[in-house]
Design a protein around this motif. Structure first.
Motif, mmCIF file in Angstrom:
data_model
loop_
_atom_site.group_PDB
_atom_site.id
_atom_site.type_symbol
_atom_site.label_atom_id
_atom_site.label_comp_id
_atom_site.label_asym_id
_atom_site.label_seq_id
_atom_site.Cartn_x
_atom_site.Cartn_y
_atom_site.Cartn_z
ATOM 1 N N VAL A 487 -21.394 -11.256 -12.814
ATOM 2 C CA VAL A 487 -21.824 -12.561 -13.308
ATOM 3 C C VAL A 487 -20.603 -13.467 -13.415
ATOM 4 N N SER A 490 -18.213 -17.640 -17.104
ATOM 5 C CA SER A 490 -18.784 -18.570 -18.077
ATOM 6 C C SER A 490 -19.855 -17.908 -18.943
ATOM 7 N N GLU A 491 -20.375 -16.755 -18.494
ATOM 8 C CA GLU A 491 -21.400 -16.054 -19.261
ATOM 9 C C GLU A 491 -20.809 -15.126 -20.321
ATOM 10 N N ASN A 493 -19.251 -14.264 -23.736
ATOM 11 C CA ASN A 493 -19.327 -14.893 -25.058
ATOM 12 C C ASN A 493 -17.976 -14.828 -25.774
#
Length: 625
Positions: A487, A490-491, A493
């Motif tokens: 992924v 930016s995903e 956390n």
């Protein structure tokens, strides 16, 4: 810092609200009286972000927070039914030795009133400076009003202490205040100053001065707490509101005037006289010993037990020798932390050390002591040396404190405004303590803190280690080090990764708990927590593989290392393995960022994969030209 969350975590780790008898705070510590200290999980508390350490003094469980302790205390009060008052459950029932019990009482009584004393002392210091500089006449109305502001808290100290002592002893605070007010009543004071014999129902009353005193009112309220409880026990409920306070006042005030008050006054005089005798006859060695060991007293939190003696010395005798030793100890801690800041290679620890050094100069040294010096051990020894060296100078020049200042740091130097060169010598002694501690800490050295205590420190250390490797930067592709789902960063956390602060890259949600080498190269960093790996490829790429978020907190649990720093690796070599299910069960996000930490050396770092990926798939393309 989420102070609300920290306060909830602390409450949970001290055994829950039901285990707390009462809680107060001083300038840097939460001070708990727990029903059972063994229920407090000290390792878990000390591992909380924002906690510098813990300490048990007597029966009091202390948590060192630093300057933000009021915010954490507020969170505890807001998130519980606690109020800082003693609960109805009474004392914890834990056995105390007599000395610890006395220290616990003195500390508990004086801690809450320190702001009033500090504020009043600071005003007295400022007033002394204004008069010394000729900016204010000591006969003006302004001077008289400011004198009242500064002296009020000290003159009526018995009343303030009575309220605090009553809270500590579990008696009525307002009845206690009435006792303090009675022994300070102007008519009674006038009776004492008349010089004639005084009696009460035929019993002689010893003449004594109670304004600004400490010990008489403490003894009086201690007795009052027993009298009040006994009367309450034998009085019918319908009469308690009138009978209990009335009888308490009628019994305790005369007893104080006839026996307790004079005894307390005499005891205070002997304590002050003994200390002054010690410094008058062995001033040099006494000051060296006290200034060199005062930090050890502060560590126990029992420096507050010396506050009544300091106050008594200043208010009754006009000067005090204990306070200068505290100043020197604080300067020593600040100086040692400053040396650590100059010498450490850890960027975040350097910033922390500079910060707590400044805080120490301001008179609050527990952040420097616990956050830096005690943690590294040798700098703490250097701080003690600095205090002792400064003590030698103050002992030779016989420096004393003449005002109860606001803090034992630079803001409180007005404490030394006095005759001759006392003020100048005090400043010189403080500077000597700071410099001597700094030099000692720098020369003795210390084992530096590895950059592994936070995510950013982990990455800083990896980047520095990788930068030492000689490698020619060329274009290459990076294979997936983990089997799972690729992924975008930016995903993740975590803004450190999501905002590409440490460099561009990709993230993988693992489906198999193995980290394989994505390149041919060398392992430049493999932290003991095994959660973060730094690799420098043969073509110059510096790669950080960070398994999960905040997994540094596990201290290596659920991780197994199969290689070590310095090992050469080939594509597909197993470096570490981890238990995905255990990480999830422990509440950790397993998403794994794969970051090129020397991104700036490439023209472009491009993700090549999205979705399912295996160890044979290229996930990043690194382009030089």
């Amino acid at each position: 810092m989420d102070y609300n969350k920290l306060s909830k975590d602390i409450l949970q780790q001290v055994g829950g609200e039901e285990n707390v008898d009462n809680v107060i705070h001083c300038m840097t510590r939460l001070r708990f009286n727990l029903k059972d200290n063994s229920k407090a999980n000290r390792p878990q508390i000390e591992a909380l972000e924002g906690v510098m350490g813990t300490n048990i003094s007597g029966s009091q469980f202390q948590i060192i927070i630093g300057n933000d302790v009021p915010k954490v205390y507020k969170g505890i009060i807001d998130n519980s039914k606690l109020s800082g008052e003693k609960t109805s459950g009474g004392s914890s029932g834990q056995k105390k030795n007599p000395i610890s019990a006395v220290f616990d009482v003195i500390s508990g009584v004086f801690t809450p009133i320190l702001p009033a004393i500090a504020g009043a002392g600071m005003i007295k210091g400022i007033l002394a400076i204004l008069v010394a500089l000729g900016w204010l006449s000591n006969t003006s109305q302004t001077y008289i009003i400011l004198t009242a502001v500064g002296d009020g808290a000290f003159y009526f100290l018995p009343i303030i202490l009575a309220v605090s002592a009553a809270r500590k002893f579990g008696s009525n605070m307002f009845v206690a205040a009435a006792i303090g007010a009675a022994i300070l009543h102007p008519d009674l004071t006038a009776l004492f100053t008349a010089g004639e014999p005084i009696s009460f129902i035929g019993l002689p009353v010893t003449i004594a001065t109670y304004s600004s005193t400490v010990i008489p009112i403490l003894l009086a309220i201690w007795i009052a707490s027993y009298v009040e409880r006994w009367i309450d026990k034998v009085t019918h409920a319908s009469l308690k509101l009138i009978v209990v306070p009335s009888v308490t006042l009628l019994v305790v005030v005369p007893v104080t005037l006839i026996t307790v008050g004079p005894l307390g006054a005499i005891l205070g005089e002997y304590l002050s006289g003994g200390i002054n005798f010690l410094f008058d006859n062995a001033g040099l060695f006494a000051m060296i010993l006290l200034a060199g060991s005062f930090s050890l007293i502060i560590m126990t939190g029992m420096h507050y037990a010396l506050v009544p003696i300091m106050i008594n010395n200043v208010t009754v005798n006009g000067f005090d020798y204990l306070m200068p030793a505290m100043f020197l100890a604080n300067m020593g801690q600040a100086g040692a932390a400053f040396a650590v800041a100059m010498k450490t290679k850890n960027k975040k620890f350097k910033s922390l050390s500079y910060s707590v050094s400044v805080t120490g100069l301001m008179g609050v040294t527990e952040p420097a002591m616990y956050g830096v010096n005690v943690r590294l051990k040798k700098p703490f020894i250097a701080a003690l040396i600095g205090g002792a060296v400064g003590g030698a100078y103050l002992g030779i020049t016989k420096v004393a404190a003449y005002i109860m200042g606001g803090s034992a740091g630079i803001p409180g130097v007005t404490s030394f405004i006095g005759p001759g060169l006392n003020f100048v010598n005090a400043l010189i002694g403080m500077a000597i303590a700071f410099v001597a501690a700094a030099v000692a800490a720098y020369l003795i050295g210390f084992e530096d803190v590895p950059a592994e205590n936070s995510e950013e420190q982990t990455q800083d250390a990896e980047a520095e280690a990788a930068a030492t490797k000689e490698a020619s930067i060329v274009s290459e592709q990076i294979l997936s080090p983990i089997v799972g789902k690729a992924v975008s960063l930016s995903e993740v956390n975590d803004p450190t990764f999501a905002q590409e602060i440490m460099g561009k890259g990709i993230a993988i949600i693992p489906e198999k708990g193995e980290v394989l080498s994505p390149v041919n190269g060398v392992i430049t960093t493999l932290f003991k927590t095994k959660h973060a790996i730094g690799i420098t490829s043969d073509k110059g790429a510096e790669i950080l593989i960070h398994v999960g978020l905040d997994t540094v907190q596990l201290d290596g649990e659920h991780f197994t290392a199969h290689m070590k720093e310095g090992d050469a690796v080939k594509v597909g070599d197993k470096i570490t393995s981890f238990d995905i299910d255990a990480l999830k069960k422990a509440g950790f996000d397993t998403i794994t960022p794969v970051v090129i930490t020397n991104t700036m050396e490439y023209k472009d770092v491009t993700p090549l994969k999205s979705g399912q990926t295996s160890s044979n798939d290229a996930v990043l393309d690194l382009t030089v030209v």
